[in-house]
Write a protein that holds these residues in place. Structure first.
Motif, PDB file in Angstrom:
ATOM      1  N   VAL A 152       0.839  -1.207   0.000  1.00 13.23           N
ATOM      2  CA  VAL A 152       0.000   0.000   0.000  1.00 13.23           C
ATOM      3  C   VAL A 152       0.874   1.257   0.000  1.00 13.23           C
ATOM      4  N   PHE A 271      -9.866   0.196  -2.140  1.00 10.30           N
ATOM      5  CA  PHE A 271      -9.047   1.410  -2.154  1.00 10.30           C
ATOM      6  C   PHE A 271      -9.553   2.492  -3.103  1.00 10.30           C
ATOM      7  N   MET A 321      -2.295   3.193  -6.013  1.00  3.69           N
ATOM      8  CA  MET A 321      -2.360   2.712  -4.623  1.00  3.69           C
ATOM      9  C   MET A 321      -1.204   1.792  -4.254  1.00  3.69           C
TER      10      MET A 321
END
Length: 541
Positions: A152, A271, A321
Motif C-alpha cells: 500500500v 481502495f 495505490m
C-alpha cells in the motif's frame, strides 16, 4: 437428480405438456432464487434461460457477497441492513461457495474515507448488518496497515479500517441454488428463449419458446410469469407491450487478473482511485484480480467488451495505490466484463445509481424484478414469490405457505454450517485419497463442491488423458450441472477461463471431444462450440 442436458428431450416434453404455477424467465442468481423459493412453497415451477445459467451478470461480478459499505455514503441504510444480514445467511447456507475475506481499507490524506468517518461508518455497518463479534471491524495504525499489506502507498497514509467481506464464485453460487430448486421439484432448462408471450383474456398465460439448440418452437403454459432476465428485463417487457415507468440503465464493470508473481498481494484491499471511486484488489488462487470500472453501457449485453481504456484505468488505479508494483498491459492474463442492470435515475453518475431492487406488474399480469445485488438474491426472491402467492390466491384460490429458504442449505451446502465445514473437508479429503485422488486434489474438490463431492469422487478417471480433477469436474458438470458447451464448463462450472487460462488452452480440445462424444454432436456443431470458446478466450485475454 437428472439435471443434465442428456435429458433435454424429456425436459422439453414436460415444458410442453405441463401447466406451471410460475414460469421464471432468466437463469441468473435472482431467477435461481425465485425458482427455489417457489418450489419450496409447493408451486409447480419452471425456469428457462436463453443462454447458459449465470451467463449474464451472475458470472461477471466482483465475486463478493458483500454488505455494501459504500451505500452508507448514499444513506441507503435499509439496504445496507438487509444486504448485510443476507450475507451471513448466504454463508451459512453455502460455505463451500462463500469464504470470509478480511478487507483492508487504507486511509490516505484527502481520500474518499476519513479516519473518523470510516470508524463511524464501519461501526454502523457492523450494527446494521448484525456482524458477529469475531468479524467486527477494527481501526489500524499506519504501521499495522502496512503490516497487513506492505504494498500500500505510504505517502499520506493515516491508517486503515479492517473488516470482513465474503468472497464467492458467483456462477457456482447460482448453480448451487438452481440445483437445490431442481431437487425440490423445479424444472430448469438452459438454452431456451422466451420469444413471445401467450395470452388468455388479456392476461399472460405463458410463452412461445425457442429451443436455442435445435431451433424448434413450442408453447409453455403458466399461471404467472416472472421476468427476472437481468440486463434483458426491458426487452422482455417490450414483448409484453411496453416499458412504462422506470427503465433499466446498464453500467459496465471490468476486472483484470494478474499473476501473484507480478502483483504479490497478501491481503484483499478496498481502495481509492485517482478519480475518487473505490476499487477492490483481491488475492485468489495464486492470482490477484482488480475491479471494477463503472461506466454506462449501451451495446449488446451478451458479451460486453473490455476496452483498452478499461484496462488502462485499472492499471492506473493499481499504480496509484501500490506504487512499487510494476504492472503493464502485457501482465494482464485475463479479464472479464459484466453489466449491472440498474434502475435508471436521471442525471446520476453510474457509481451513484441506487442498487435497490424493484418490482413492476404490468396490466397483463407479467411480473418483473430488476436491480438489486447478488448478496440480496434470497430476499428479492422471497419478496416476488410473496407477490406471486398473493396473486395466485386472488386469481385461482390457492393458498401457499410463507418462504422457507432462510435456513435451507443450497446444493452442496449440507456440511453442518460454516463452523463444521473445516472438519467436513478433513473427512472428505481422506475419502478422496481412498478413491485414488491425491490429498491436494481431494481437498480442492471437497472445498469447491461441498456435500456433492462424493459424486465427483465417483468419476475417477480410467480412460481419458485429462488430469483426474478436470475429468471428474467435467463429467459431473455434464451429468449433474446441465453443462452443454466447453464455454459452459470452463467459464461457469469451474471459472478456469478467468483464473487459470493456461489450463483452458492446454485441455480445451480434449474436453470438447469428450463433450461431443457425450452429446453426440455433428462435426458442424462441434466446430461451432470450439469457435465460441475461442471467441471467449480472445475476449478475456
Amino acid at each position: 437428480m437428472n439435471f443434465s442436458n442428456k435429458n433435454r428431450k424429456q425436459n422439453i416434453d414436460r415444458l410442453k405438456s405441463d401447466t406451471f404455477d410460475v414460469l421464471v424467465i432468466g437463469g441468473g442468481i435472482t431467477g435461481a432464487g425465485i425458482a427455489l423459493d417457489a418450489a419450496m412453497r409447493g408451486m409447480k415451477t419452471a425456469l428457462i434461460d436463453m443462454q447458459d445459467f449465470a451467463a449474464g451478470t451472475s458470472s461477471r461480478s466482483t465475486k463478493l457477497v458483500h454488505g455494501g459499505l459504500r451505500y452508507l455514503k448514499q444513506f441507503e441504510v435499509k439496504m445496507v441492513a438487509e444486504v448485510g444480514k443476507e450475507r451471513a445467511i448466504v454463508y451459512e447456507n453455502g460455505p463451500h461457495v462463500t469464504t470470509p475475506e478480511w478487507m483492508l481499507l487504507p486511509l490516505h490524506e484527502g481520500g474518499t474515507f476519513g479516519k473518523f468517518t470510516t470508524s463511524a461508518a464501519l461501526r454502523v455497518y457492523d450494527f446494521l448488518a448484525g456482524v458477529k463479534r469475531s468479524e467486527r471491524r477494527s481501526m489500524l495504525t499506519v504501521s499495522e496497515t502496512l503490516q497487513k499489506e506492505p504494498l500500500v502507498k505510504t505517502e499520506g497514509l493515516k491508517g486503515g479500517g479492517y473488516y470482513v467481506e465474503y468472497r464467492t464464485d458467483d456462477a457456482r453460487l447460482t448453480l448451487e441454488v438452481m440445483k437445490k430448486a431442481v431437487e425440490k421439484g423445479a424444472l430448469c432448462l438452459n438454452y431456451v428463449k422466451a420469444d413471445q408471450f401467450r395470452y388468455e383474456n388479456g392476461r399472460v398465460a405463458g410463452i412461445e419458446a425457442v429451443d436455442q439448440i435445435d431451433g424448434s418452437r413450442f408453447a409453455i403454459s403458466a399461471k404467472k410469469v416472472v421476468n427476472a432476465s437481468g440486463p434483458w428485463v426491458d426487452s422482455v417487457r417490450k414483448k409484453d407491450g411496453g416499458e412504462n415507468g422506470k427503465q433499466l440503465r446498464l453500467t459496465k464493470g471490468v476486472h483484470i487478473v494478474i499473476d501473484e508473481s507480478v502483483f504479490p498481494l497478501h491481503q484483499a484491499v478496498y481502495f481509492d482511485t485517482p478519480d475518487k471511486r473505490m476499487v477492490f484488489a483481491i488475492p485468489r488462487d495464486g492470482k490477484t484480480y482488480v475491479g471494477t470500472t463503472d461506466t454506462f453501457y449501451t451495446k449488446d449485453p451478451i458479451r460486453p467488451d473490455v476496452t483498452a481504456e478499461d484496462r488502462a484505468y485499472l492499471l492506473e488505479a493499481i499504480r496509484f495505490m501500490f506504487p512499487t508494483v510494476d504492472v503493464k498491459e502485457s501482465d494482464i492474463e485475463s479479464s472479464w466484463s459484466g453489466v449491472r442492470p440498474l434502475i435508471y435515475e436521471q442525471g446520476k453518475d453510474p457509481s451513484d445509481i441506487s442498487r435497490k431492487d424493484e418490482i413492476w406488474e404490468s396490466e397483463t399480469g407479467l411480473l418483473t424484478i430488476a436491480g438489486g445485488k447478488l448478496t440480496g438474491y434470497r430476499k428479492m426472491a422471497e419478496m416476488i414469490v410473496d407477490l406471486v402467492a398473493k396473486r395466485l390466491k386472488e386469481e385461482v384460490g390457492i393458498l401457499y405457505s410463507p418462504s422457507e429458504t432462510k435456513n435451507l442449505p443450497m446444493s452442496g451446502g449440507e456440511v453442518g454450517g460454516s463452523a463444521k465445514f473445516p472438519s467436513f473437508i478433513k473427512v472428505k479429503t481422506a475419502d478422496g485419497i481412498e478413491k485414488g485422488f491425491s490429498e491436494d486434489e481431494a481437498r480442492f474438490l471437497a472445498k469447491m463442491y461441498g456435500s456433492n463431492v462424493d459424486n465427483l469422487f465417483a468419476h475417477k478417471n480410467t480412460t481419458s488423458t485429462l488430469p483426474d480433477v478436470l475429468y471428474a469436474q467435467l463429467m459431473y458438470a455434464i451429468e449433474e450441472e446441465m453443462a452443454y458447451t466447453p464455454a459452459d464448463f470452463f467459464i461457469r462450472r469451474t471459472g478456469a477461463l478467468l483464473f487459470d487460462i493456461q489450463t483452458v488452452r492446454k485441455y480445451k480440445d480434449e474436453c470438447t471431444n469428450l463433450l461431443a462424444e457425450q452429446f453426440g454432436w455433428t462435426e458442424t456443431e462441434k466446430e461451432a462450440h470450439i469457435r465460441e470458446l475461442e471467441e471467449e478466450i480472445a475476449a478475456c485475454s
